[in-house]
Structure formats: structure tokens, C-alpha cells
Design a protein around this motif. Structure first.
Motif, PDB file in Angstrom:
ATOM      1  N   LYS A 142     -56.354 -37.089  17.624  1.00 11.75           N
ATOM      2  CA  LYS A 142     -56.190 -37.376  19.040  1.00 11.75           C
ATOM      3  C   LYS A 142     -54.744 -37.085  19.448  1.00 11.75           C
ATOM      4  O   LYS A 142     -53.858 -36.926  18.592  1.00 11.75           O
ATOM      5  N   THR A 143     -54.525 -37.008  20.753  1.00 12.58           N
ATOM      6  CA  THR A 143     -53.170 -36.844  21.273  1.00 12.58           C
ATOM      7  C   THR A 143     -52.784 -38.086  22.054  1.00 12.58           C
ATOM      8  O   THR A 143     -53.621 -38.722  22.700  1.00 12.58           O
ATOM      9  N   GLN A 144     -51.487 -38.409  21.970  1.00  7.11           N
ATOM     10  CA  GLN A 144     -50.975 -39.570  22.695  1.00  7.11           C
ATOM     11  C   GLN A 144     -49.490 -39.367  22.944  1.00  7.11           C
ATOM     12  O   GLN A 144     -48.715 -39.135  22.000  1.00  7.11           O
TER      13      GLN A 144
ATOM     14  N   TRP B 227     -56.010 -36.915   4.211  1.00  7.30           N
ATOM     15  CA  TRP B 227     -56.990 -37.395   3.242  1.00  7.30           C
ATOM     16  C   TRP B 227     -56.700 -38.848   2.895  1.00  7.30           C
ATOM     17  O   TRP B 227     -55.636 -39.380   3.200  1.00  7.30           O
ATOM     18  N   ASN B 228     -57.698 -39.492   2.254  1.00  9.21           N
ATOM     19  CA  ASN B 228     -57.607 -40.903   1.871  1.00  9.21           C
ATOM     20  C   ASN B 228     -57.202 -41.748   3.072  1.00  9.21           C
ATOM     21  O   ASN B 228     -57.776 -41.619   4.132  1.00  9.21           O
ATOM     22  N   ASN B 229     -56.192 -42.608   2.930  1.00 12.72           N
ATOM     23  CA  ASN B 229     -55.813 -43.493   4.036  1.00 12.72           C
ATOM     24  C   ASN B 229     -54.581 -43.007   4.776  1.00 12.72           C
ATOM     25  O   ASN B 229     -53.902 -43.787   5.457  1.00 12.72           O
ATOM     26  N   SER B 230     -54.277 -41.721   4.684  1.00 10.49           N
ATOM     27  CA  SER B 230     -53.069 -41.193   5.314  1.00 10.49           C
ATOM     28  C   SER B 230     -53.179 -41.227   6.835  1.00 10.49           C
ATOM     29  O   SER B 230     -54.225 -40.906   7.413  1.00 10.49           O
ATOM     30  N   THR B 231     -52.077 -41.584   7.497  1.00  9.50           N
ATOM     31  CA  THR B 231     -51.933 -41.458   8.938  1.00  9.50           C
ATOM     32  C   THR B 231     -50.631 -40.714   9.224  1.00  9.50           C
ATOM     33  O   THR B 231     -49.601 -40.977   8.597  1.00  9.50           O
ATOM     34  N   ILE B 232     -50.694 -39.790  10.190  1.00  8.95           N
ATOM     35  CA  ILE B 232     -49.545 -38.948  10.490  1.00  8.95           C
ATOM     36  C   ILE B 232     -49.414 -38.754  11.995  1.00  8.95           C
ATOM     37  O   ILE B 232     -50.337 -39.025  12.758  1.00  8.95           O
ATOM     38  N   SER B 233     -48.231 -38.275  12.404  1.00  8.15           N
ATOM     39  CA  SER B 233     -48.051 -37.784  13.766  1.00  8.15           C
ATOM     40  C   SER B 233     -47.208 -36.515  13.708  1.00  8.15           C
ATOM     41  O   SER B 233     -46.400 -36.330  12.791  1.00  8.15           O
ATOM     42  N   VAL B 234     -47.405 -35.632  14.704  1.00  6.33           N
ATOM     43  CA  VAL B 234     -46.661 -34.378  14.794  1.00  6.33           C
ATOM     44  C   VAL B 234     -46.273 -34.169  16.250  1.00  6.33           C
ATOM     45  O   VAL B 234     -47.108 -34.315  17.145  1.00  6.33           O
TER      46      VAL B 234
END
Length: 226
Positions: A77-79, A210-217
């Protein structure tokens, strides 16, 4: 005793240095007002004098929406002008018109989990063939992987261990140079990994979690390699 000519020459050099400093400050403030970063300005100047730099922009996204992407799986998603992804297995792709290019991720952050990856030379998104560069604390370093019919091939074909690297909650600028059979990854301007493989010669780019990773770019840009 200091002769007058030397004194005047010294004063002239100081005045010249002050003039240059003021000029640089004025240029910087003008660029900021126009929304142009120093990095972008440097690229424009360098492209004008170099034949071997990534000059033509093939694709750029500030993540106001995800209309330019094909989402294969996962939470994307975007925010507030950022791409947010995860947790869980996620894959997102973008076609590219050229074989050789430079992928730049600006302001990429890993908040938790085992990492994220950048697909390149990728075809057939639903069962991807291609490569990925992975920012991978779960593996203990940076790696290049090959993908065949949607599955990652083990072991990676290139690994750079980074035992003391600070992986989490630090915004990073990732640059991936894809040229011929050679692939070079940079993190914050520092070369971290280089590899060669001849399997795939063309294809687009993508991102994965993958797995429980959360990221932002913050931004993705792809430039051509000439």
C-alpha cells in the motif's frame, strides 16, 4: 615584513573563496526551492560529460499510488508518499524496456523481519524467472539469488557477510547496477556485492518481502545504462 603585493593577493583569495561559498549556498537554496536534490543535480551534470553513466530515466515512482505495478501477492500500500509492505510473503513487479539499467531505492527502511529483495531481469511475475538482490539480515549479509519458475535457487550465487551492519530502522539508499552479465549492489554509496551470471539477459524489476518483514520505501527510480 609582509610585502603589500602578497597581502593583497591573500585578501583576494579570501574574497574569492567567500564568493564561491556564497554562490554554492545560493545554488543549494535554489535547488531546494525547486525540489531538486543535490544527488539529482549531480546526476544531470555528470550525464552531460560522461558516456558511461545511467542518464535516461526509464521509470520513477514517488508512490502516490500503485497503478504502475503488478501485485502478485502480499500486502502492499501507499501512505504519505511512501510504499509500505509486509508482513508476510510479498511480490510486486514492473516491466522495463531495456536489458541494462540502474535501480535506485531511496529511503528504504527495514523495520522488522528477515529482510527484503529487489528483483531484476525478471519475467513471468506469477512464476518468476530472474534474479534478486537481497538486503538480508536473516542470511547474515547481502546476497544475489537466481529464481526459476517462481522458486529461489539455493545457495545464493553471491554472498557478502555483514556481521556488524545496523539493519533496522535506518533509511538506506540502495543502488543496483545491472549491465551485461555483471551485477553490482551499493548501499548508501558503498559497494557491498558484485556477481556475474549469464542465465537471464533481460526482464523487469520488482520488490519482495518474506516472513514477518515490514518495510517502507520513499522512491524507486530506474535509469538506463549507456
Amino acid at each position: 615584513m609582509v610585502r603589500r603585493g602578497y597581502r593583497e593577493q591573500g585578501q583576494g583569495l579570501i574574497e574569492y573563496a567567500l564568493f564561491v561559498a556564497l554562490l554554492l549556498v545560493a545554488v543549494y537554496l535554489s535547488l531546494q526551492a525547486m525540489g531538486i536534490s543535490l544527488r539529482d543535480a549531480f546526476t544531470l551534470v555528470y550525464c552531460g560529460i560522461s558516456r558511461s553513466n545511467a542518464c535516461q530515466t526509464l521509470f520513477s515512482d514517488d508512490f502516490n499510488n500503485l497503478n504502475a505495478w503488478t501485485i502478485v501477492r502480499g500486502i502492499w500500500k501507499t501512505q504519505d508518499g511512501k510504499l509500505l509492505a509486509g508482513p508476510g510473503e510479498g511480490r510486486i513487479f514492473r516491466d522495463l524496456p531495456q536489458k541494462d539499467y540502474v535501480i535506485s531505492l531511496n529511503g528504504a527502511q527495514l523495520f522488522k523481519g528477515n529482510g527484503y529483495g529487489i528483483f531484476f531481469r525478471a519475467t513471468n511475475p506469477n512464476a518468476v524467472n530472474g534474479y534478486s538482490f537481497q538486503y538480508d539480515p536473516g542470511y547474515g549479509g547481502f546476497i544475489f539469488r537466481k529464481w526459476v519458475n517462481g522458486s529461489e535457487i539455493n545457495p545464493p550465487f553471491a554472498v557478502a557477510k555483514a556481521p556488524s551492519f545496523d539493519w533496522y530502522s535506518q533509511p538506506r539508499n540502495i543502488q543496483l547496477v545491472v549491465q551485461g552479465n555483471t551485477y553490482i549492489a551499493y548501499v548508501d554509496g558503498v559497494k557491498v556485492l558484485e556477481a556475474r551470471d549469464n542465465t537471464y539477459t533481460e526482464g523487469g524489476m520488482g520488490l519482495r518481502t518474506w516472513n514477518n518483514s515490514t518495510i517502507s520505501v520513499d522512491q524507486v527510480t530506474v535509469n538506463s545504462v549507456k
